[in-house]
Structure formats: structure tokens, C-alpha cells
Design a protein around this motif. Sequence first.
Motif, PDB file in Angstrom:
ATOM      1  N   VAL A 271     -46.310   6.905-160.151  1.00 22.41           N
ATOM      2  CA  VAL A 271     -46.852   8.016-159.363  1.00 22.41           C
ATOM      3  C   VAL A 271     -46.862   9.283-160.220  1.00 22.41           C
ATOM      4  CG1 VAL A 271     -46.429   9.501-157.367  1.00 22.41           C
ATOM      5  CG2 VAL A 271     -46.123   7.031-157.167  1.00 22.41           C
ATOM      6  N   GLY A 272     -47.945  10.032-160.117  1.00 18.60           N
ATOM      7  CA  GLY A 272     -48.103  11.246-160.912  1.00 18.60           C
ATOM      8  C   GLY A 272     -48.967  11.060-162.137  1.00 18.60           C
ATOM      9  N   THR A 273     -49.341   9.804-162.454  1.00 21.31           N
ATOM     10  CA  THR A 273     -50.198   9.544-163.611  1.00 21.31           C
ATOM     11  C   THR A 273     -51.581  10.155-163.399  1.00 21.31           C
ATOM     12  OG1 THR A 273     -49.030   7.481-164.092  1.00 21.31           O
ATOM     13  CG2 THR A 273     -51.232   7.728-165.020  1.00 21.31           C
ATOM     14  N   PHE A 302     -53.676   7.394-151.671  1.00 24.03           N
ATOM     15  CA  PHE A 302     -53.341   6.921-153.010  1.00 24.03           C
ATOM     16  C   PHE A 302     -53.596   7.960-154.099  1.00 24.03           C
ATOM     17  CE2 PHE A 302     -53.942   3.051-150.604  1.00 24.03           C
ATOM     18  CZ  PHE A 302     -52.927   2.229-151.062  1.00 24.03           C
ATOM     19  N   ASP A 304     -54.650  12.175-155.342  1.00 26.81           N
ATOM     20  CA  ASP A 304     -54.672  13.608-155.069  1.00 26.81           C
ATOM     21  C   ASP A 304     -55.450  14.276-156.195  1.00 26.81           C
ATOM     22  OD1 ASP A 304     -54.228  16.001-153.866  1.00 26.81           O
ATOM     23  OD2 ASP A 304     -52.070  16.063-154.208  1.00 26.81           O
ATOM     24  N   LEU A 318     -52.415  10.092-159.464  1.00 25.28           N
ATOM     25  CA  LEU A 318     -51.978   8.960-158.653  1.00 25.28           C
ATOM     26  C   LEU A 318     -50.901   9.443-157.687  1.00 25.28           C
ATOM     27  CD1 LEU A 318     -52.336   5.900-158.227  1.00 25.28           C
ATOM     28  CD2 LEU A 318     -50.453   5.556-159.837  1.00 25.28           C
ATOM     29  N   LYS A 319     -51.168   9.334-156.419  1.00 25.26           N
ATOM     30  CA  LYS A 319     -50.256   9.806-155.390  1.00 25.26           C
ATOM     31  C   LYS A 319     -49.359   8.678-154.879  1.00 25.26           C
ATOM     32  CE  LYS A 319     -50.544  12.218-150.911  1.00 25.26           C
ATOM     33  NZ  LYS A 319     -51.515  12.736-149.911  1.00 25.26           N
ATOM     34  N   LYS A 320     -49.871   7.465-154.907  1.00 23.40           N
ATOM     35  CA  LYS A 320     -49.132   6.292-154.447  1.00 23.40           C
ATOM     36  C   LYS A 320     -49.554   5.118-155.316  1.00 23.40           C
ATOM     37  CE  LYS A 320     -48.552   3.418-150.298  1.00 23.40           C
ATOM     38  NZ  LYS A 320     -49.004   3.239-148.892  1.00 23.40           N
ATOM     39  N   ARG A 321     -48.608   4.286-155.693  1.00 17.40           N
ATOM     40  CA  ARG A 321     -48.913   3.181-156.595  1.00 17.40           C
ATOM     41  C   ARG A 321     -49.941   2.241-155.974  1.00 17.40           C
ATOM     42  NH1 ARG A 321     -44.090   0.786-160.147  1.00 17.40           N
ATOM     43  NH2 ARG A 321     -45.957  -0.199-161.009  1.00 17.40           N
TER      44      ARG A 321
END
Length: 621
Positions: A271-273, A302, A304, A318-321
Motif C-alpha cells: 500500500v502506498g506504491t 483500491f 487514490d 495504491l490504497k489497498k492491495r
Amino acid sequence: MNCSTWLSLILVLVQPWPCSTSPRNSGTPNTEQPVTALRRVKRGWVWEPLYVTEEQTATEVYVGQLKSDLEKQDGNLKYILTGEGAETIFSINEYSGKIYVKQKLDREKKPFYVLRAQAISRKTQLPVEPESEFIIKVRDINDNAPQFLDGPYVVTVPEMSPADTSVIQVTATDGDDPSYGNNARLLYSLLQGQPYFSVEPKTGVIRMASGMDRETADQYFVIIQAQDMVGQAEALSATATVTIYLSDVNDNPPKFQQELYSMSISEEAPVGTTVGRVSAEDADVGENAAMNYSIEGDSLDFFDIITDNETQEGIILLKKRVDYESKRRHSIQAKVVNRHTDERFLEAEPFEDKTIVKIDVEDADEPPVFTLENYVMEIAEEAVSGSVVGMVTARDPDNDDSPVRYSIVQGMHFNRLFSIDEHNGTILTTQPLDREIASWHNITVTATETRNPEMISEATVYIQVLDVNDHAPEFPKYYETFVCENAVSGQLIQSISAVDKDDSPQGHHFHFSLAQEAASNSSFTVKDNQDNTAGIFTAKSGFSRQEEFAFFLPIIILDNGTPPLTSTNTLTVTVCDCDTEVKIVYCRYRAFMYAMGLSTEALVAVLACILILLGTNPFPR
């Protein structure tokens, strides 16, 4: 006031005029003259207004003639000129009174000259006229071109301003005489700048046309001309440059560079990628080009999007895997809007744009996934070795669905209490468990792909050992119980309770009683208080230490477990000789010495020594 004084004042204020409209020797009086003129007897000067045009280059230029009304044309009068420029700039014919200018004059340096005239008799060398002051005015010619003293000009005006918006006022100056003719009357015009700009001819105010767009051109060079003589053919002129910048207003919406973006992200990305970037262009600049991005669609959970304030790009995060096996492609709609809007342009078109972003999920070799992150299992204590505790399950989420091998990493204790079937994840006991030693066991189970041993995942298994009623209740401590020889029946000599190592979900409840073999012939009774305590009471009055030094009472304690367990606990009651109450220390050591076979005197001596050591006076007065 004499005529010469009046003449001087009039010449300064307006222009020179003669004191009299006709000479004194005209013969016939003018009947239209006022009465005062008819009565005037004082002679005076006669001359016309005197002017000289500037910038004349001839050696001598005739200006005018001074003449006394006493002049008889006989050459008897001599004219003398004094004052500003006399003899240097101006000269006079002493016989005729004609005045000449001897050099070129500049009105802008000196607009008039003040001189004095005198007429004397050549015979007597005496004045025949009083000295009189007069003015020679320098008449202006158009010898000075206009000048823009403040140029070049630089000005900024907002784009899209209404038609005829004032941009700037330019002003030229002209050194010529503004009160004489048109020499200093200026006319403004544009030599360069049409059709975007115009100028007011008389004021020099520059105005702009409508709809000027900074995005088309943000800088204009306007050349403005100022002409004197109201723009006539002989006019002199000057020009000035006006640099006009158009400042930005928010009149352009942002536009995405692409209608469709394609991106990809690995399913193992955290997450955060950053998934990718989308870019919108805005023809405006500065804060008018600042943008905010947002996303819409089914995959909102998923992903943002944020704005890169330096590049004004939208960064998709990526907010959710994501999971390749669950969904291989996500589609979102990215939206961009101006951060700052101008109400004047909102009605013309929407200040936003949208684009589609397709995001493909890339497959990755993932470790096995347990059906639960944590497992909780139960097993009864005393279960035989090899009993089944429970089962864990994991699977390979990838398409090849590799088989999984299970193992136990570690337990709470060094000795292995559990084992696991490496094929199906069944957890077994390796020996009986004792809840009273450990009521919980935590073990870590791993699942490993057989085709790729590097793919390992873990799960924690919490095993609770359920209680079995395998411990009988008992006294919580050793009771030292004494009874006086003079005790009476029904006297409470001891309160007792019980403990149980087992765990009772409903709470422990103990029942106390004397063993049946002691209940029928006992000097004591047991009373159950129904609150997990009991009282030991005397069943007779009077006890004899010599007859029976101690009594051993078998107390039966019953718990409420399933099945119920009982235990027999022996309570020792020592007989003590005392007056009114039991003195524990005295009775304890008296019983000890009696058991050792010591006499009463010896017992008293030993007891006294003990009390002295304890800080107690054994023989109070």
C-alpha cells in the motif's frame, strides 16, 4: 500716474500699446476722445506694440519705432535706449527712434525684454520726454518638438479586460508658447499597436480592445506619437514606446493530454506504491494553473490520487492491495479541476476534464494464505498423547495452486507438546497436558509451497487447555488450633476454608464436615457456613491436658466439580492451660516442651527466656 507708468504696466500684463492713439501735433482734436484726453497738456511717447520673432538669423531685424509727439522732423531730438539687451541685443537709431535686433533670440530662454527709452534735445542736451519703460516681447515660433519625459513606459493589464479599458495615460511636453497659436497644442496617435490598442488624441489615454488573450500573446509593443501644431503639416513630433504586458486570468480549463491511460501494478506491491501519473495541461500560469485531481469508479477503494504541486501532475497511489486472482484489471476515471476559479468564465465552459485509467494487475508468486490469521483451539487436560487438537488450512493463491507443507516453528516450552501433519495441517498432542501447569499454549505454524520453498507464510495457533476436575480441595494453609482446658461447650476455636487447583466456570463451592468415624465420638463439631468457610466448635465443656494433650480431627472437604472430589484434611487441636483466653505463644511453646518431656518449671523458664527475647515482660507487676 503718468503715461509711461501706465504703459509699462500694460506691456507687462498684456502687450505694449501707445499712450495716445494720435500724436500731439495732429492739428484737430479727436472729438471721440474722452474729456480727460482733451484736457491733457503733458506731451508723451508714441509707439506701436513691439515684437520680435525668435530664431531670426539676419544681422539686423527691424523691431519697431519709438517716437515722441514733440518730434518735428528737424533732427533736433536724440533717442537713447537703455535696459535689458540695450546696445548688445537691441540697437536704436538715435535720429529716427527705430529699434533693431542684432542677434538671434530664443523665446524659451527669455520671452521678453524690459527697456527704457529717452528723448533729449541735441541743442540743450536736456530731456524733452521723461524716461519711459517698455517691453519687447519675443514672439514664438514652432522650434521645439514634443518630448515624452517619462518614457519608455511599461504597464501590465489583465487579459480579457472589457473593451476601452484604460491601460495608461502618456503625456508629452512642448517647450513652445502654449498661449500663442498651436505651437504647443499636442495631438496623440498610434504608429504601432492597432487594432489591439487605441489612444485618445487629446489626452494620451491608451485603451485596449476586447477579448485580448494572454495565451495568444502576452506582450505588446505600442509606439505612440505626439505632434504639435494639432498635427498640421509643419508639426514637430516625438514618439514613445509603451510595453504592455497582459497578466493572466483563469480563463482556460485544464485538459488531459490523453483520453486513456494504461498502467500496471504488481499484486505484491505494498500500500502506498505509486501506480502511475496522469497529466493535464492548463494554458494559464501561476495559481490559475493549479489543479486538484480526484478519481471515480468501482475501484475507488483500491486507488487514490494526489497532486504533485511542482509538476501539477496527478499521482495515482495504491490504497489497498490488489489480487491478480480476484480481479486482473481495474478501471477508474480521473478528474481534474482548477484549484482557483474565476466566476466570469465558468458559464462559458466547465472548468474540469476527465480521462479513463486502465490498471492491469500483474501476477506474482505469492506465499500460501491461511484461512485465518489466528486460530483458537481447545483440548481437555489429561487427554492422551496423539489426541487431535484442531486443524489449520492454507492454500496457494496463485494459478498453479502449489501443494502446501505444514510445520510448527516453535512452542511456548522447550519440550514439544504438539505435532502437526505436514500434509493436512492437523495438530496433535505429543503428551498429556496439565492445565494447572499451563492453561494456554501458543504455537506458530508455517505453510510452505512445495514448488517454491521460499514462499512461506505463518499463522499463530492459541491452544486452551480445558480444566478437568482432577484435584481435590484442601486446606489453604496449616492451621494452629488451641483449646483452653476451661473451654465451655459451643465455643468457636477455629475458622477454616479451602482451595482447589482446578478451575470452576461456575465458581468453587466447598462443603465441610467431620469424617463419619470421628463425628459420633468427638469433642468437637464442624459447622458449614455455606460460603466456602466453616467453624470448629467445642462439643463439651472442660478439657484436660494431662488426659489428652491434642485432638486430631479428620475434616472432609467436598467440591462441586464433575465428578465431585473429596479430601480428608486433619486439623490438630492442642489443649492449653489458660485463664480466660488463649495465649498463642504460651500455648505453642508449652505444647512443644510438653512434647519434648520437660517439667513445668523448665517450661516456665524457657517460656520466660523466649518472652524476654521478644521484648515482653513475663512477670508484670
